[in-house]
Design a protein around this motif. Structure first.
Motif, PDB file in Angstrom:
ATOM      1  N   GLU A   1     -46.478  31.721 -27.310  1.00  0.00           N
ATOM      2  CA  GLU A   1     -47.394  32.716 -26.772  1.00  0.00           C
ATOM      3  C   GLU A   1     -46.939  34.121 -27.177  1.00  0.00           C
ATOM      4  N   GLN A   2     -47.860  35.101 -27.066  1.00  0.00           N
ATOM      5  CA  GLN A   2     -47.553  36.482 -27.418  1.00  0.00           C
ATOM      6  C   GLN A   2     -46.640  37.093 -26.367  1.00  0.00           C
ATOM      7  N   VAL A   3     -45.593  37.776 -26.834  1.00  0.00           N
ATOM      8  CA  VAL A   3     -44.628  38.388 -25.931  1.00  0.00           C
ATOM      9  C   VAL A   3     -45.128  39.778 -25.537  1.00  0.00           C
ATOM     10  N   PRO A   4     -45.282  40.094 -24.242  1.00  0.00           N
ATOM     11  CA  PRO A   4     -45.775  41.413 -23.838  1.00  0.00           C
ATOM     12  C   PRO A   4     -44.730  42.493 -24.065  1.00  0.00           C
ATOM     13  N   LEU A   5     -45.217  43.758 -24.131  1.00  0.00           N
ATOM     14  CA  LEU A   5     -44.320  44.893 -24.245  1.00  0.00           C
ATOM     15  C   LEU A   5     -43.793  45.268 -22.870  1.00  0.00           C
ATOM     16  N   ALA A   6     -42.725  46.041 -22.869  1.00  0.00           N
ATOM     17  CA  ALA A   6     -42.127  46.466 -21.600  1.00  0.00           C
ATOM     18  C   ALA A   6     -41.650  47.904 -21.734  1.00  0.00           C
ATOM     19  N   VAL A   7     -41.686  48.635 -20.624  1.00  0.00           N
ATOM     20  CA  VAL A   7     -41.199  50.004 -20.560  1.00  0.00           C
ATOM     21  C   VAL A   7     -40.231  50.117 -19.394  1.00  0.00           C
ATOM     22  N   PRO A   8     -39.386  51.157 -19.374  1.00  0.00           N
ATOM     23  CA  PRO A   8     -38.484  51.335 -18.236  1.00  0.00           C
ATOM     24  C   PRO A   8     -39.259  51.543 -16.935  1.00  0.00           C
ATOM     25  N   LEU A   9     -38.675  51.142 -15.844  1.00  0.00           N
ATOM     26  CA  LEU A   9     -39.315  51.325 -14.541  1.00  0.00           C
ATOM     27  C   LEU A   9     -39.590  52.797 -14.267  1.00  0.00           C
ATOM     28  N   SER A  10     -38.686  53.672 -14.730  1.00  0.00           N
ATOM     29  CA  SER A  10     -38.853  55.109 -14.465  1.00  0.00           C
ATOM     30  C   SER A  10     -40.029  55.713 -15.213  1.00  0.00           C
ATOM     31  N   ALA A  11     -40.581  55.012 -16.209  1.00  0.00           N
ATOM     32  CA  ALA A  11     -41.704  55.562 -16.973  1.00  0.00           C
ATOM     33  C   ALA A  11     -43.039  55.325 -16.287  1.00  0.00           C
ATOM     34  N   VAL A  12     -43.074  54.495 -15.256  1.00  0.00           N
ATOM     35  CA  VAL A  12     -44.331  54.114 -14.617  1.00  0.00           C
ATOM     36  C   VAL A  12     -44.540  54.926 -13.347  1.00  0.00           C
ATOM     37  N   SER A  13     -45.741  55.455 -13.206  1.00  0.00           N
ATOM     38  CA  SER A  13     -46.165  56.121 -11.975  1.00  0.00           C
ATOM     39  C   SER A  13     -47.443  55.440 -11.495  1.00  0.00           C
ATOM     40  N   ALA A  14     -47.865  55.770 -10.308  1.00  0.00           N
ATOM     41  CA  ALA A  14     -49.077  55.159  -9.752  1.00  0.00           C
ATOM     42  C   ALA A  14     -49.788  56.156  -8.860  1.00  0.00           C
ATOM     43  N   GLU A  15     -51.120  56.050  -8.840  1.00  0.00           N
ATOM     44  CA  GLU A  15     -51.946  56.890  -7.988  1.00  0.00           C
ATOM     45  C   GLU A  15     -53.171  56.095  -7.573  1.00  0.00           C
ATOM     46  N   ASN A  16     -53.392  56.024  -6.278  1.00  0.00           N
ATOM     47  CA  ASN A  16     -54.523  55.260  -5.731  1.00  0.00           C
ATOM     48  C   ASN A  16     -54.510  53.802  -6.197  1.00  0.00           C
ATOM     49  N   GLY A  17     -53.312  53.247  -6.258  1.00  0.00           N
ATOM     50  CA  GLY A  17     -53.185  51.844  -6.632  1.00  0.00           C
ATOM     51  C   GLY A  17     -53.276  51.563  -8.112  1.00  0.00           C
ATOM     52  N   GLN A  18     -53.426  52.598  -8.959  1.00  0.00           N
ATOM     53  CA  GLN A  18     -53.540  52.418 -10.403  1.00  0.00           C
ATOM     54  C   GLN A  18     -52.268  52.923 -11.082  1.00  0.00           C
ATOM     55  N   ALA A  19     -51.572  51.997 -11.769  1.00  0.00           N
ATOM     56  CA  ALA A  19     -50.359  52.378 -12.490  1.00  0.00           C
ATOM     57  C   ALA A  19     -50.730  53.081 -13.786  1.00  0.00           C
ATOM     58  N   TYR A  20     -49.891  54.015 -14.191  1.00  0.00           N
ATOM     59  CA  TYR A  20     -50.138  54.734 -15.443  1.00  0.00           C
ATOM     60  C   TYR A  20     -48.810  55.216 -16.004  1.00  0.00           C
ATOM     61  N   VAL A  21     -48.844  55.568 -17.294  1.00  0.00           N
ATOM     62  CA  VAL A  21     -47.699  56.164 -17.977  1.00  0.00           C
ATOM     63  C   VAL A  21     -48.197  57.403 -18.713  1.00  0.00           C
ATOM     64  N   TRP A  22     -47.243  58.243 -19.105  1.00  0.00           N
ATOM     65  CA  TRP A  22     -47.574  59.432 -19.885  1.00  0.00           C
ATOM     66  C   TRP A  22     -47.274  59.137 -21.350  1.00  0.00           C
ATOM     67  N   ARG A  23     -48.322  59.114 -22.171  1.00  0.00           N
ATOM     68  CA  ARG A  23     -48.169  58.884 -23.598  1.00  0.00           C
ATOM     69  C   ARG A  23     -48.139  60.229 -24.321  1.00  0.00           C
ATOM     70  N   VAL A  24     -47.241  60.347 -25.270  1.00  0.00           N
ATOM     71  CA  VAL A  24     -47.110  61.579 -26.050  1.00  0.00           C
ATOM     72  C   VAL A  24     -47.852  61.379 -27.360  1.00  0.00           C
ATOM     73  N   ASP A  25     -48.884  62.200 -27.564  1.00  0.00           N
ATOM     74  CA  ASP A  25     -49.657  62.099 -28.801  1.00  0.00           C
ATOM     75  C   ASP A  25     -48.941  62.814 -29.941  1.00  0.00           C
ATOM     76  N   GLY A  26     -49.536  62.741 -31.136  1.00  0.00           N
ATOM     77  CA  GLY A  26     -48.895  63.291 -32.318  1.00  0.00           C
ATOM     78  C   GLY A  26     -48.628  64.771 -32.260  1.00  0.00           C
ATOM     79  N   ASN A  27     -49.448  65.524 -31.512  1.00  0.00           N
ATOM     80  CA  ASN A  27     -49.218  66.966 -31.399  1.00  0.00           C
ATOM     81  C   ASN A  27     -48.342  67.305 -30.203  1.00  0.00           C
ATOM     82  N   ASN A  28     -47.606  66.298 -29.707  1.00  0.00           N
ATOM     83  CA  ASN A  28     -46.656  66.470 -28.605  1.00  0.00           C
ATOM     84  C   ASN A  28     -47.316  66.850 -27.292  1.00  0.00           C
TER      85      ASN A  28
END
Length: 366
Positions: free
Chosen positions: A280-307
C-alpha cells in the motif's frame, strides 16, 4: 557684513532642518525567520529482515531402527556424497535377530519337507482307498500350514536383513552436513534426527517475520535480496514458503526466500538481508509541532516559492510520538513551518531556515 549675514542664515538653517525631519523614512519591518521541513514518509516504504543462506532441500536423516551409536563417520560442515556412510549403530542386536530369524527359516523348511512327505504318502494311500478322505485332508492342511509358515519366516528374515543394513545411516544425496545431533555412545530411537544435510543445488534465504505484520505477506510476493559479502549487488527473489505456525520461543514466522535467477553466488551460512516493499501507499508525516487546529480543522502553514505563508487544511492519521501522518493536503515536495504556527498569518513573508538555522532557498530546491 557679518552682522547682516547672521539674521539671514538663521532662518535658512531652520528651514533645512525642518525639511530633513519631514523627509525621514519610516522604520523598516524585519522578516520573521521560520524553521521549515518537508513531509517525510510516515514509515519506511521498504522493510528489511536479516536472514541466512540455506539450501532449498535440507533432509533430516535418522536411523530407521533404534540402538546405540558405535561410530560417527562425518563432522559438521563436511561434504558428503550420496549413499556415503555417516554413522553406525552397534550391530550386535540386529545380528542376533538376523541369526534367530535364519534359524526359524531353517526349522520351517524342515517342517515343510516333513509335512510334504506325509501329504504325499497319504495321497498314495488315499488313491488306493486305504485311508479315509478326512485323513488325507488333515495331511493336506498340515502341508499348507507348513508352506505358509515358510513364507512367513522368510519375510521376517528379509526384514531382519534390512534392519541389519539400517544399522548404517547413509546420505540420501550429495551435500554438506549442516547439523549434527549425535555422539558416539548415544542411544537413539528410530526416527530421531541425527544429521541434517544441506543438499547441493538451489539456495534460499531463511528469514523470520514478526507476527504483527504477518498478514500482509503472501507466497509469491516479490522481494529483493542483498548478500553481506556483496553489498553492491541486489538479487530478485520471491517468498516461496511461509510457516503456518509461529516459533514457540521467538513468536515469529519462518519464511523462505527463493532467488528468481537460476544460480546465485551464495554460500551456505552467509548473512543476507531481504527487502520487502509495502504493497500500500505510505502516507507522509510532519512533526507534531507543525500542526495547528481551529474549529476542529487541522492545518499547517505551507511556504510558497516567494516565501509567503499559506494556510493548508490537512487530514491527519493516528498521532505518533513525534510525528503525525498527513493523509490528505500535502505533497512530498512541499515545505511547511515546523513550529510556531500560532503566531503566523496568511500571506506573511518569512525567511525559511533549517534546523541548523541555515537559510533554505526554496526556489533552488523545487
Amino acid at each position: 557684513m557679518l552682522r547682516l549675514a547672521l539674521p539671514l542664515a538663521l532662518p535658512l538653517t531652520l528651514g533645512l532642518l525642518l525639511t530633513a525631519c519631514g523627509q525621514e523614512s519610516a522604520p523598516t519591518t524585519s522578516i520573521r525567520p521560520a524553521m521549515v521541513v518537508q513531509p517525510q514518509p510516515a514509515t519506511a516504504a521498504v522493510d528489511s529482515y536479516p536472514g541466512e543462506v540455506r539450501a532449498r532441500f535440507e533432509p533430516e536423516l535418522a536411523f530407521r531402527i533404534g540402538g546405540k551409536v558405535s561410530r560417527r563417520l562425518v563432522e559438521e560442515g563436511q561434504r558428503v556424497k550420496a549413499n556415503q556412510a555417516l554413522a553406525e549403530l552397534d550391530p550386535q542386536d540386529v545380528r542376533l535377530q538376523l541369526e534367530a530369524t535364519r534359524a526359524q527359516v531353517a526349522a520351517a523348511e524342515a517342517n515343510l519337507n516333513l509335512v510334504k512327505a506325509e501329504r504325499d504318502r497319504y495321497k498314495t494311500l488315499f488313491d488306493k482307498q486305504m485311508v479315509s478322505h478326512s485323513q488325507y485332508d488333515n495331511a493336506e492342511n498340515l502341508y499348507r500350514a507348513g508352506l505358509a509358515r515358510v513364507k512367513q519366516v522368510r519375510a521376517e528374515f528379509d526384514v531382519a536383513g534390512n534392519q541389519a543394513e539400517y544399522a548404517v545411516l547413509r546420505a540420501s544425496q550429495d551435500g554438506v552436513v549442516a547439523k549434527r545431533q549425535v555422539e558416539v555412545g548415544q542411544v537413539v530411537a528410530a526416527g530421531q534426527t541425527v544429521f541434517t544435510v544441506a543438499a547441493d543445488g538451489e539456495r534460499e534465504v531463511l528469514i523470520s517475520l514478526p507476527e504483527q505484520n504477518f498478514g500482509r505477506f503472501k507466497v509469491g510476493q516479490p522481494v529483493t535480496v542483498e548478500l553481506w559479502s556483496q553489498p553492491d549487488a541486489h538479487f530478485d527473489g520471491r517468498i516461496r514458503e511461509l510457516s503456518p505456525a509461529a516459533d514457540p520461543r521467538s513468536r515469529t514466522f519462518a519464511a523462505r526466500i527463493a532467488f528468481s535467477a537460476g544460480k546465485v553466488p551464495a554460500e551456505l551460512g552467509q548473512s543476507a538481508r531481504v527487502f520487502i516493499a509495502h504493497a500500500e501507499q505510505v502516507p507522509l508525516a510532519v512533526p507534531l509541532s507543525a500542526v495547528s487546529a481551529e474549529n476542529g480543522q487541522a492545518y499547517v502553514w505551507r511556504v510558497d516559492g516567494n516565501n509567503t505563508l499559506k494556510r493548508v487544511p490537512v487530514r491527519l492519521g493516528a498521532y505518533g510520538e513525534k510525528t503525525v501522518p498527513v493523509l490528505e493536503g500535502l505533497n512530498a515536495s512541499d515545505w511547511v513551518v515546523a513550529a510556531g504556527g500560532h503566531v503566523l498569518h496568511e500571506g506573511e513573508q518569512v525567511r525559511p531556515v533549517d534546523r541548523s538555522n541555515r537559510v533554505v532557498n526554496l526556489a533552488a530546491k523545487e
